[in-house]
Design an enzyme around this catalytic site. Sequence first.
Site, PDB file in Angstrom:
ATOM      1  N   ASP A  67       8.832 -17.522  11.171  1.00  0.00           N
ATOM      2  CA  ASP A  67       9.774 -16.597  10.555  1.00  0.00           C
ATOM      3  C   ASP A  67      10.476 -15.755  11.612  1.00  0.00           C
ATOM      4  O   ASP A  67      10.147 -15.827  12.809  1.00  0.00           O
ATOM      5  CB  ASP A  67       9.065 -15.708   9.511  1.00  0.00           C
ATOM      6  CG  ASP A  67       7.810 -15.026  10.053  1.00  0.00           C
ATOM      7  OD1 ASP A  67       7.581 -15.048  11.273  1.00  0.00           O
ATOM      8  OD2 ASP A  67       7.061 -14.465   9.242  1.00  0.00           O
ATOM      9  N   ASN A 135      -0.665  -8.057   1.616  1.00  0.00           N
ATOM     10  CA  ASN A 135      -0.360  -8.445   0.232  1.00  0.00           C
ATOM     11  C   ASN A 135      -0.460  -9.958   0.023  1.00  0.00           C
ATOM     12  O   ASN A 135      -0.009 -10.477  -0.992  1.00  0.00           O
ATOM     13  CB  ASN A 135       1.038  -7.931  -0.171  1.00  0.00           C
ATOM     14  CG  ASN A 135       2.149  -8.532   0.684  1.00  0.00           C
ATOM     15  OD1 ASN A 135       1.903  -9.406   1.519  1.00  0.00           O
ATOM     16  ND2 ASN A 135       3.368  -8.067   0.478  1.00  0.00           N
ATOM     17  N   HIS A 137       0.978 -12.284   1.951  1.00  0.00           N
ATOM     18  CA  HIS A 137       2.133 -13.082   2.365  1.00  0.00           C
ATOM     19  C   HIS A 137       1.789 -13.969   3.565  1.00  0.00           C
ATOM     20  O   HIS A 137       0.921 -13.648   4.366  1.00  0.00           O
ATOM     21  CB  HIS A 137       3.381 -12.230   2.603  1.00  0.00           C
ATOM     22  CG  HIS A 137       3.437 -11.438   3.866  1.00  0.00           C
ATOM     23  ND1 HIS A 137       3.724 -10.087   3.886  1.00  0.00           N
ATOM     24  CD2 HIS A 137       3.285 -11.781   5.166  1.00  0.00           C
ATOM     25  CE1 HIS A 137       3.741  -9.657   5.127  1.00  0.00           C
ATOM     26  NE2 HIS A 137       3.469 -10.663   5.929  1.00  0.00           N
ATOM     27  N   GLU A 142       6.894 -13.412   0.567  1.00  0.00           N
ATOM     28  CA  GLU A 142       6.295 -12.287  -0.121  1.00  0.00           C
ATOM     29  C   GLU A 142       5.780 -12.726  -1.500  1.00  0.00           C
ATOM     30  O   GLU A 142       6.171 -13.783  -2.005  1.00  0.00           O
ATOM     31  CB  GLU A 142       7.345 -11.177  -0.285  1.00  0.00           C
ATOM     32  CG  GLU A 142       7.888 -10.625   1.027  1.00  0.00           C
ATOM     33  CD  GLU A 142       6.890  -9.693   1.735  1.00  0.00           C
ATOM     34  OE1 GLU A 142       5.696  -9.679   1.395  1.00  0.00           O
ATOM     35  OE2 GLU A 142       7.337  -8.981   2.656  1.00  0.00           O
TER      36      GLU A 142
HETATM   37  C1  GLP Z   1       4.171 -10.123   9.438  1.00  0.00           C
HETATM   38  C2  GLP Z   1       4.636 -11.549   9.743  1.00  0.00           C
HETATM   39  C3  GLP Z   1       3.606 -12.562   9.345  1.00  0.00           C
HETATM   40  C4  GLP Z   1       2.274 -12.101   9.858  1.00  0.00           C
HETATM   41  C5  GLP Z   1       1.831 -10.905   9.057  1.00  0.00           C
HETATM   42  C6  GLP Z   1       0.552 -10.268   9.558  1.00  0.00           C
HETATM   43  O1  GLP Z   1       5.005  -9.465   8.540  1.00  0.00           O
HETATM   44  N1  GLP Z   1       5.891 -11.898   9.166  1.00  0.00           N
HETATM   45  O2  GLP Z   1       3.962 -13.837   9.843  1.00  0.00           O
HETATM   46  O3  GLP Z   1       1.315 -13.119   9.693  1.00  0.00           O
HETATM   47  O4  GLP Z   1       2.862  -9.945   8.917  1.00  0.00           O
HETATM   48  O5  GLP Z   1       0.748  -9.675  10.793  1.00  0.00           O
HETATM   49  P1  GLP Z   1      -0.419  -9.092  11.701  1.00  0.00           P
HETATM   50  O6  GLP Z   1      -1.081 -10.269  12.314  1.00  0.00           O
HETATM   51  O7  GLP Z   1       0.286  -8.246  12.717  1.00  0.00           O
HETATM   52  O8  GLP Z   1      -1.324  -8.332  10.810  1.00  0.00           O
END
Ligand code: GLP
Length: 247
Positions: A67, A135, A137, A142
């Site tokens: 992403d 959440n 995702h 989302e």
């Molecule tokens: C972000 C990214 C995701 C990621 C998630 C968790 O918003 N778009 O791809 O897996 O949140 O991130 P983190 O590993 O920093 O908790």
Amino acid sequence: MNVIVVPDYEQLSLHAAEAVAAEIRARARTVLGLPTGNTPKGMYRELVRMHQAGELDFSGVVTFNLDEYWGLSPDHPMSFAYYMRTHLVDHVNIPPGQAHWPQSQGDQDAACRAYEEQIRAAGGLDLVVLGIGNNGHIGFNEPGTPFDSRTHVVRLAEETRLANFRGYGFPDLDAVPKFGISMGIATIMSARRVLLLASGREKATAVARTVAGPVTEQVPASILQRHPDATIIVDEEAAFALASREA
Ligand code: GLP
């Protein structure tokens, strides 16, 4: 879904890197879908270490970021493209042109179509590595994202913007983009293998819903229960809400 519980973040990072390395060594050319965020940083550190120690050759590796923020150029220090160069691409021998991230500016439909076409032309994804949002995702998919979605532009949930503001060093909440572009759920599910990483107590509820809850679009990661080869690696803290923990 195969669940592996490890004691801590360090072990999670080593396990994840070993799983990715095994995929890379298994074939001459490996197509990876890769996450950003804080969770995979240790995995990337270990993969870079393996490469620098002469243990892992990236010349046959093709990468696709999961992403990106819509509207940030790939040179923006908060972009996921910048993250990927900083944490992996600049330190290993992935040939130029084999590291991809979605186009994040201009015509949205064209950007989404182009990314799907690039993945298809590369032969599809061998392994997708995922983090998980609080959440549930995955990528920027989302809650409520259709399971049959392909690469698309999404409005980010406010809790995701807040988590990204707190976690990634944005100067203020207004600086966090309101939209992202993400591989869809169906794009992720088309991968031959999926590996999801979760660390820390704040991910425990999302992990429990992913592993043991109903498969629902309200918890995007729950679809992985239907993937034929999905593994989730969690540390003890993230496994906190799982009824039975496996070693
Ligand atoms: C972000 C990214 C995701 C990621 C998630 C968790 O918003 N778009 O791809 O897996 O949140 O991130 P983190 O590993 O920093 O908790």
